[in-house]
Design an enzyme around this catalytic site. Structure first.
Site, PDB file in Angstrom:
ATOM      1  N   LYS A 116     -16.733  38.739  40.112  1.00 38.17           N
ATOM      2  CA  LYS A 116     -15.396  39.187  39.765  1.00 38.17           C
ATOM      3  C   LYS A 116     -14.345  38.100  39.994  1.00 38.17           C
ATOM      4  O   LYS A 116     -13.332  38.048  39.309  1.00 38.17           O
ATOM      5  CB  LYS A 116     -15.056  40.449  40.566  1.00 38.17           C
ATOM      6  CG  LYS A 116     -15.945  41.639  40.185  1.00 38.17           C
ATOM      7  CD  LYS A 116     -15.697  42.833  41.077  1.00 38.17           C
ATOM      8  CE  LYS A 116     -16.484  44.046  40.608  1.00 38.17           C
ATOM      9  NZ  LYS A 116     -17.929  43.803  40.576  1.00 38.17           N
ATOM     10  N   GLU A 183      -7.537  41.537  46.337  1.00 38.95           N
ATOM     11  CA  GLU A 183      -6.558  41.601  45.257  1.00 38.95           C
ATOM     12  C   GLU A 183      -5.549  42.697  45.558  1.00 38.95           C
ATOM     13  O   GLU A 183      -5.813  43.586  46.385  1.00 38.95           O
ATOM     14  CB  GLU A 183      -7.247  41.874  43.921  1.00 38.95           C
ATOM     15  CG  GLU A 183      -7.885  43.244  43.805  1.00 38.95           C
ATOM     16  CD  GLU A 183      -8.579  43.463  42.466  1.00 38.95           C
ATOM     17  OE1 GLU A 183      -8.747  42.480  41.720  1.00 38.95           O
ATOM     18  OE2 GLU A 183      -8.954  44.603  42.170  1.00 38.95           O
ATOM     19  N   HIS A 218     -13.949  54.822  45.371  1.00 38.00           N
ATOM     20  CA  HIS A 218     -13.994  53.841  44.281  1.00 38.00           C
ATOM     21  C   HIS A 218     -15.227  54.002  43.413  1.00 38.00           C
ATOM     22  O   HIS A 218     -15.572  53.109  42.640  1.00 38.00           O
ATOM     23  CB  HIS A 218     -13.897  52.412  44.826  1.00 38.00           C
ATOM     24  CG  HIS A 218     -12.799  52.217  45.816  1.00 38.00           C
ATOM     25  ND1 HIS A 218     -11.473  52.282  45.457  1.00 38.00           N
ATOM     26  CD2 HIS A 218     -12.831  52.014  47.156  1.00 38.00           C
ATOM     27  CE1 HIS A 218     -10.733  52.104  46.543  1.00 38.00           C
ATOM     28  NE2 HIS A 218     -11.522  51.947  47.583  1.00 38.00           N
ATOM     29  N   ARG A 274     -23.489  44.814  31.684  1.00 38.92           N
ATOM     30  CA  ARG A 274     -24.647  45.715  31.707  1.00 38.92           C
ATOM     31  C   ARG A 274     -24.230  47.038  31.075  1.00 38.92           C
ATOM     32  O   ARG A 274     -23.072  47.237  30.698  1.00 38.92           O
ATOM     33  CB  ARG A 274     -25.083  45.966  33.149  1.00 38.92           C
ATOM     34  CG  ARG A 274     -23.945  46.482  34.026  1.00 38.92           C
ATOM     35  CD  ARG A 274     -24.386  46.893  35.407  1.00 38.92           C
ATOM     36  NE  ARG A 274     -23.284  47.124  36.315  1.00 38.92           N
ATOM     37  CZ  ARG A 274     -22.536  48.220  36.367  1.00 38.92           C
ATOM     38  NH1 ARG A 274     -22.753  49.207  35.505  1.00 38.92           N
ATOM     39  NH2 ARG A 274     -21.560  48.346  37.249  1.00 38.92           N
TER      40      ARG A 274
END
Length: 613
Positions: A116, A183, A218, A274
């Site tokens: 990421k 982040e 999440h 994916r």
């Protein structure tokens, strides 16, 4: 042409890929850990290869063993599924180096997007490095992660180091890579994603949007396609960004580009190289089999110049073996029955009688409804889940039904903070008050060879049941005309069906018993002994293990005699690839500590005792 395909995965996704392979006439190979020796994906495959061990690190994360299994079994292609090694460029290279077909994007594309941190740099974004109070709240994320593992929201700077350590440990356990990054955390945004499909001839299909805003820890819980309420401009923007990301890395195969939508703007999150768990909603709307398309692309076939048209709306709910009212704690045990009404697609890795273990994700199944409109799809799915027979450990079924019927969701006003706001209301117990009586009457009929008929009035019979955390005692009587219960007329009673008339209304109760565990419609009960066993009682303030797992950590400096506050973390359990925090139930003094790092515990094991001050 692919003739034999190995799926480097387990459970539901392996079964899903095998189903398409059977339709295409492709032979299938399963790999399995010792814990999965009798799993459904092994039973439905043509061939199986054992991976010695039980943990993911010893089995499904061992790319070298999986490549050897493919070669030994005669497979000529490998499908990675999702999770485990699905976004591992090294594994993809090993498959290709072994002369096998890789059903997925190139290793270079995976390498560019699977991390990421690299993906954000590719899209012109940078992760936070030196976090200050002004940056809070922030989100700690695993660079190689997915499925919510290795993710932590940090609201206090003092918690950052501990959450970084926990995220690294969880990421290393789940993905074999402990890299994490930080982040900004955008609260109350919507999670929107775009499904793409690309071939080796330069054609890229953006297959509409999905909304996956209903999440816990999440991890997505409810997904739908198309994402409702997006402006035409925003839909075009995210689709164009998704195609741009795919072209940037010469992407081939199925993939997903994810965004957080807030204040009418789309913020790039990541690209998943994916197939996604929620791919069935896109399949339903576009009339596609994405696994079949993945295989055709891997064989070199071109896509049509334009994708098919979208039709209707689809909604998917993930059925988990977990207790949402107890910090989403995973549940284990025997799944006695899993049955969904007709008209609903059910993707699962379990059948009746299978055991739900401690080593892997607690998802039991995905239920999908497709209808001409969003309202019809939501109604069909909620109704089907409500009527489904799910007998075994505690599940999130009731939460799913209430979520689908919640006014915020039906009005498409949901966001990623939905469960933070509504979880207490959505998990408020609402047991059927007549379920214990129905269970007692079915039990009485099942045990009586002669129907309970007596020539003289009998004494009242009593039965005790635990339901929604409370004990319930019911009384009934055998009479010349059958069974009677105070205030309720017994219309019919046998070992599996009880019909009661309450205030002039007849209600049916389907009853199924598995030892002391009884399911009455969709209410679960536990038959209790007439007199409780005093040896099973625990002292007030006792902390019991809510699930089977491994003690991975005890709070620094915690010893017998330590003063603790209610809610303080005392220790952490790892179960089903997630770490679960065990906190002090009251403010007081720690008077006993039985848990040590590395210890395996069973549900109900005594971990510690806190004496309230």
């Amino acid at each position: 042409m692919i003739s034999t395909l190995l799926v480097a995965n387990r459970g539901e996704i392996a079964c899903r890929v095998f189903r398409t392979c059977r339709e295409l006439g492709i032979r299938t190979v399963a790999v399995y850990s010792d814990a999965d020796a009798n799993a459904l994906h092994v039973r439905v495959a043509d061939t199986g290869v054992r991976l010695p061990g039980e943990t993911p690190a010893d089995t499904y994360l061992r790319g070298d063993l999986i490549v050897k299994a493919a070669v030994a079994s005669g497979a000529d292609a490998v499908h990675p599924g999702y999770g485990f090694l699905a976004e591992n460029a090294g594994f993809a290279r090993a498959v290709l180096d072994a002369g096998l077909v890789w059903v997925g994007p190139s290793p270079d594309a995976i390498e560019a997007m699977a991390s990421k941190t690299q993906a954000k740099r590719l899209m012109g974004l940078k992760p936070l490095t030196d976090v200050t109070e002004a940056d809070l709240p922030v989100l700690v994320k695993a660079a190689a992660g997915g499925g919510g593992r290795g993710m932590r929201v940090v609201r206090h700077l003092a918690d950052l180091d501990a959450e970084l350590a926990a995220a690294r440990a969880e990421a290393a356990s789940a993905f074999g890579d402990g890299e994490v990054f930080v982040e900004p955390y955008v609260e109350n945004g919507r999670h929107v994603e775009v499904q793409i499909l690309a071939d080796t001839h330069g054609t890229i299909w953006p297959l509409g949007t999905r909304d996956c805003s209903l999440q816990r820890r999440h991890q997505k819980v409810v997904e739908e396609a198309p994402a409702p309420g997006l402006s035409e401009e925003l839909q075009e923007e995210v689709s164009a960004l998704a195609v741009r990301a795919a072209r940037a890395v010469d992407y081939v195969g199925a993939g997903t580009v994810e965004f957080l939508v807030a204040d009418g703007r789309a913020h790039f999150l990541e690209m998943n190289t994916r197939l996604q768990v929620e791919h069935p909603v896109t399949e339903a709307v576009f009339g596609l089999d994405l696994v079949a398309e993945q295989i055709r692309v891997a064989e070199g076939h071109p896509l049509e110049s334009t994708p098919p048209r979208a039709r209707g709306h689809a909604v998917e709910a993930r059925l988990y073996a977990e207790d949402p009212s107890s910090d989403w704690s995973p549940q284990t045990g025997r799944l006695h029955r899993l049955s969904m009404p007709e008209g609903i697609r059910l993707d699962t890795g379990y059948t009746d009688g299978d055991d739900i273990g401690v080593h892997y994700d607690p998802m039991l199944a995905k239920a999908v409804a497709h209808a001409p409109t969003r309202t019809e799809a939501i109604r069909a799915l909620a109704s089907a889940l409500e009527r489904a027979a799910i007998h075994g450990p505690v599940t999130n079924r009731d939460l799913l039904v209430r979520s689908l019927r919640h006014p915020e969701f039906t009005a498409a006003r949901m966001d990623t903070g939905f469960y933070d706001r509504h979880l207490p209301d959505l998990t408020e117990p609402t047991p059927d008050p007549h379920a214990p009586l129905a269970a007692a009457l079915a039990d009485a009929r099942g045990r009586s060879r002669f129907g309970g008929w007596r020539n003289v009035p009998s004494q009242p019979q009593t039965k005790r049941y635990a339901m929604a955390g409370q004990d319930h005692e019911v009384r009934y009587r055998h009479t010349r005309t059958g069974l009677e219960a105070d205030g309720v007329r017994v219309v019919h009673a046998d070992a599996h069906l009880v019909v009661l008339e309450v205030d002039g209304v007849q209600r049916k109760f389907e009853v199924t018993a598995y030892g002391d565990r009884v399911h009455v419609n969709n209410t679960a009960l536990m038959a209790l002994p007439r007199f409780p066993d005093p040896t099973t009682q625990h002292a007030p303030g006792s902390l019991l293990a809510p699930m089977p797992g491994t003690v991975v950590r005890v709070a620094d400096g915690l010893t017998v005699g330590s003063a603790v506050k209610a809610g303080d973390p005392l220790l952490w359990l790892e179960a089903m690839k997630m770490q679960h925090k065990i906190t002090a139930p009251v403010t007081g003094t720690l008077t006993a500590l039985h848990a040590v790092p590395g210890q395996q515990v069973e549900p109900g094991s005594l971990l510690a005792v806190v004496r309230e001050t």
